[in-house]
Design an enzyme around this catalytic site. Structure first.
Site, short mmCIF file in Angstrom:
data_model
loop_
_atom_site.label_atom_id
_atom_site.label_comp_id
_atom_site.label_asym_id
_atom_site.label_seq_id
_atom_site.Cartn_x
_atom_site.Cartn_y
_atom_site.Cartn_z
N CYS A 1 -3.73 -1.82 -4.38
CA CYS A 1 -4.47 -2.21 -3.18
C CYS A 1 -3.44 -2.50 -2.09
CB CYS A 1 -5.41 -3.38 -3.44
SG CYS A 1 -4.62 -4.91 -4.00
N TRP A 2 -3.74 -3.39 -1.18
CA TRP A 2 -2.84 -3.63 -0.05
C TRP A 2 -1.56 -4.34 -0.48
CZ3 TRP A 2 -1.35 -2.16 4.43
CH2 TRP A 2 -0.67 -3.01 5.30
#
Length: 351
Positions: free
Chosen positions: A98-99
């Site tokens: 993810c981020w």
């Protein structure tokens, strides 16, 4: 190894091409800006859901935001399990990120591992990947760069495509940037990627090359459309040996007529692009070129653009920017048929 395993990008990189799936669980909007090469987008929070949770976090509190977010994440992961992952075998090996490598990828990786898949989570997420790409492009690998030079319409892009088809190592910056590299280079129905995506594509191409074999690249300027070639990559190109591709002006006009057929069908779009040259050539000249476009005199217009705009600009810049151009090997093309480019490519590939 216990799964889900959380590994750094440095640990993952040697095995990056060995994963059965690279799963980007960020929202659609985040994915569109840039992502790991070959990744698929399986959001655990979609754009509007992520905005909703973020608003709760700011306006209410973290606990309420997490309650709502957890329900949404669970629902979305369930949907992915029932659809995109339902046919995956026991040994299916996914990489999840993810981020920042936190809650979103952690939730997906945990559930995939509980099912029984050997899931790997990228520690630091996309941010760690992006940091690696930026550092790598600040110091590109020492490769045997060879720069294909030549005036506009001489067939540089076609030669690169032919070299690529032969199995040569090619860095086609215009293809990666979805742009032909000039004021008329915009490709219809093919928007340019973001700057970060462009850099990801360059990095992914360069990392696969053998330093013992030549790498062919076109003599691009610093910008390809709206995108900027990384400075250190530009430096490698500008210091490299050059190959000067030569083609008669008559054949250059023919080639450009083939490559820019979409403008012949849409003189209004062509005139809009020509307007960008008004500061260089004056309004009277641009109006004259508009008139040629409007009456369909495309060969005459193309030749005038070559003689009055493109060729002078090329001659002003090539010696200054590519230091070995004075010693360039000249490669002449007799015509623009596929066979002509095949013979030229074979000559370079065999050298």
């Amino acid at each position: 190894m216990k799964y889900p395993a959380v590994l750094s990008f440095a640990d993952i990189l040697p095995e990056l091409d060995g994963f059965d799936a690279i799963i980007d669980v960020r929202s659609e909007g985040e994915f569109a800006l840039d992502h790991l090469p070959g990744a698929i987008n399986c959001p655990v929070l979609k754009d509007e859901e992520r905005e909703r949770v973020g608003t709760l976090y700011k306006q209410v509190n973290a606990f309420e935001a997490k309650k709502v977010g957890a329900a949404l994440v669970a629902r979305n992961i369930a949907e992915h399990l029932e659809t995109r992952f339902s046919d995956k075998p026991r040994d299916w090996k996914p990489l999840v990120y993810c981020w920042r490598g936190g809650n979103r990828s952690g939730a997906m990786a945990h559930i995939l591992a509980k099912v029984g898949w050997p899931a790997i989570q990228l520690d630091g997420g996309y941010k760690a990947y992006r940091a690696h790409v930026s550092a790598a492009l600040d110091n590109p690998p020492e490769l045997a760069w060879r720069v294909i030079c030549g005036t506009t319409g001489s067939g540089k892009s076609r030669l690169l495509e032919t070299l690529d088809a032969l199995g040569a190592q090619v860095l086609d910056l215009e293809r990666l940037a979805a742009h032909r590299g000039s004021v008329l280079g915009h490709l219809p129905h093919a928007p340019q990627p973001t700057q970060k995506m462009f850099e990801s594509r360059i990095w992914d191409t360069l990392r696969r090359f053998d330093p013992q074999r030549p790498l062919f690249v076109e003599s691009e300027s610093k910008k390809v459309g709206n995108l900027r070639v990384p400075d250190a990559v530009m430096e490698r190109m500008r210091g490299a040996p050059c190959i000067a591709l030569a083609l008669s002006r008559r054949n250059r006009v023919r080639l450009l007529m083939e490559d820019y057929q979409h403008f012949a069908c849409d003189p209004q779009a062509l005139n809009g692009q020509l307007d960008h040259l008004a500061q260089l050539h004056g309004r009277a000249k641009i109006d004259a070129w508009h008139a040629l476009a409007n009456r369909g005199a495309m060969p005459e217009l193309v030749e005038q653009l070559l003689v009055e705009h493109y060729d002078p600009a090329y001659l002003r810049s090539i010696d200054r920017n590519f230091v070995q151009y004075g010693q360039a090997r000249v490669l002449e093309l007799d015509d623009i048929a596929p066979g002509d480019f095949a013979r030229a490519a074979q000559t370079l590939h065999a050298a």
